[in-house]
Design an enzyme around this catalytic site. Structure first.
Site, PDB file in Angstrom:
ATOM      1  N   ASP A 101       0.839  -1.196   0.000  1.00 21.85           N
ATOM      2  CA  ASP A 101       0.000   0.000   0.000  1.00 21.85           C
ATOM      3  C   ASP A 101       0.878   1.252   0.000  1.00 21.85           C
ATOM      4  O   ASP A 101       2.042   1.208   0.406  1.00 21.85           O
ATOM      5  CB  ASP A 101      -0.877   0.036   1.265  1.00 21.85           C
ATOM      6  CG  ASP A 101      -1.826  -1.145   1.328  1.00 21.85           C
ATOM      7  OD1 ASP A 101      -2.171  -1.685   0.259  1.00 21.85           O
ATOM      8  OD2 ASP A 101      -2.210  -1.518   2.455  1.00 21.85           O
TER       9      ASP A 101
HETATM   10  N1  URA Z   1      -1.104  -5.945   4.009  1.00 20.46           N
HETATM   11  C1  URA Z   1      -1.615  -4.694   4.033  1.00 20.46           C
HETATM   12  O1  URA Z   1      -2.631  -4.441   4.663  1.00 20.46           O
HETATM   13  N2  URA Z   1      -0.960  -3.741   3.344  1.00 20.46           N
HETATM   14  C2  URA Z   1       0.193  -3.953   2.670  1.00 20.46           C
HETATM   15  O2  URA Z   1       0.754  -3.024   2.086  1.00 20.46           O
HETATM   16  C3  URA Z   1       0.716  -5.258   2.665  1.00 20.46           C
HETATM   17  C4  URA Z   1       0.039  -6.245   3.338  1.00 20.46           C
END
Ligand code: URA
Length: 234
Positions: A101
């Site tokens: 993310d």
């Molecule tokens: N899980 C999440 O919630 N976000 C990420 O970026 C990676 C794994």
């Protein structure tokens, strides 16, 4: 590999310009002029373009320490792509292996080898990813035991009908944990903690399979993977 594809991969020529260069006699393979675009080239062949040798790029494998604010796809109006941080030749050939993310930091793998990245992201492989997680809510001993058990058993995420695969939680302090998961569902780590009434404040990926983020890399820095790191995914 076909000669036109080889030229497209290893020179600045597009596939159609590569075809023109071949048919106009500008390409030789092992000192013989080749005008057949479908001619099969071996990696050991010597290919010359206007008399100059072509240096093959081969596959490239990198790790990056992703900073906050970058996205793992192509740039949008708000955020730059992590690929903007990779200052090497032909960056458009590279792709990102799995996504983080925009507000997650840490280990991102980047390559131009589709088979290698498939081995990492394929659900059949159950490749383990480990995250350092900072939590909003404090964990006491009883809560920690409960969450460790629930993550180990697998739990249902909101709007899903299939439980998560067993995950390992290591408690480091009452708001810091290490979580290892084998899947890559959308926002998985954040949703797993939401499912047990907590909230992820900060998320940092430390490893993928046997590849661990190099602590020498500052945020935004990258390096090529070692041979051992590359083959660990075979
Ligand atoms: N899980 C999440 O919630 N976000 C990420 O970026 C990676 C794994």
């Amino acid at each position: 590999m076909r000669l036109d594809k080889y030229l497209g991969q290893n020179t600045n020529l597009s596939r159609s310009l590569a075809k023109k260069a071949i048919s106009s006699g500008q390409i030789s393979v092992n000192l013989e002029c080749i005008k057949n675009t479908a001619f099969k080239v071996k990696m050991s062949d010597q290919v010359l373009y206007c008399g100059e040798p072509i240096v093959t790029l081969g596959h490239r494998y990198l790790m990056l320490n992703k900073p906050l604010g970058y996205i793992c796809s192509t740039q949008d109006e708000l955020h730059p792509s992590v690929l903007n941080l990779i200052d090497i030749d032909k960056p458009d050939r590279l792709h990102i292996v799995g996504r983080l993310d925009v507000d997650t930091t840490g280990l991102v793998l980047i390559t131009d080898d589709g088979q290698w990245s498939h081995r990492i992201t394929s659900p059949k492989r159950n490749c383990q990813k480990t995250y350092q997680v900072d939590l909003a809510e404090t964990l006491n001993a009883a809560l920690s035991r409960d969450i460790i058990e629930r993550f180990k058993k697998g739990l249902l995420l909101k709007n899903e009908f299939k439980a998560t695969l067993p995950a390992q939680l290591v408690i480091q302090s009452n708001q810091k944990v290490l979580l290892s998961i084998q899947e890559g569902r959308y926002h998985q780590v954040k949703r797993m903690f939401a499912a047990v009434g907590n909230h992820v404040e900060a998320l940092h990926r430390v490893s993928i399979g046997a590849i661990t983020l190099d602590t020498q890399l500052s945020e935004g820095e990258w390096r090529y993977l070692t041979e051992a790191e590359i083959t660990s995914m075979n």
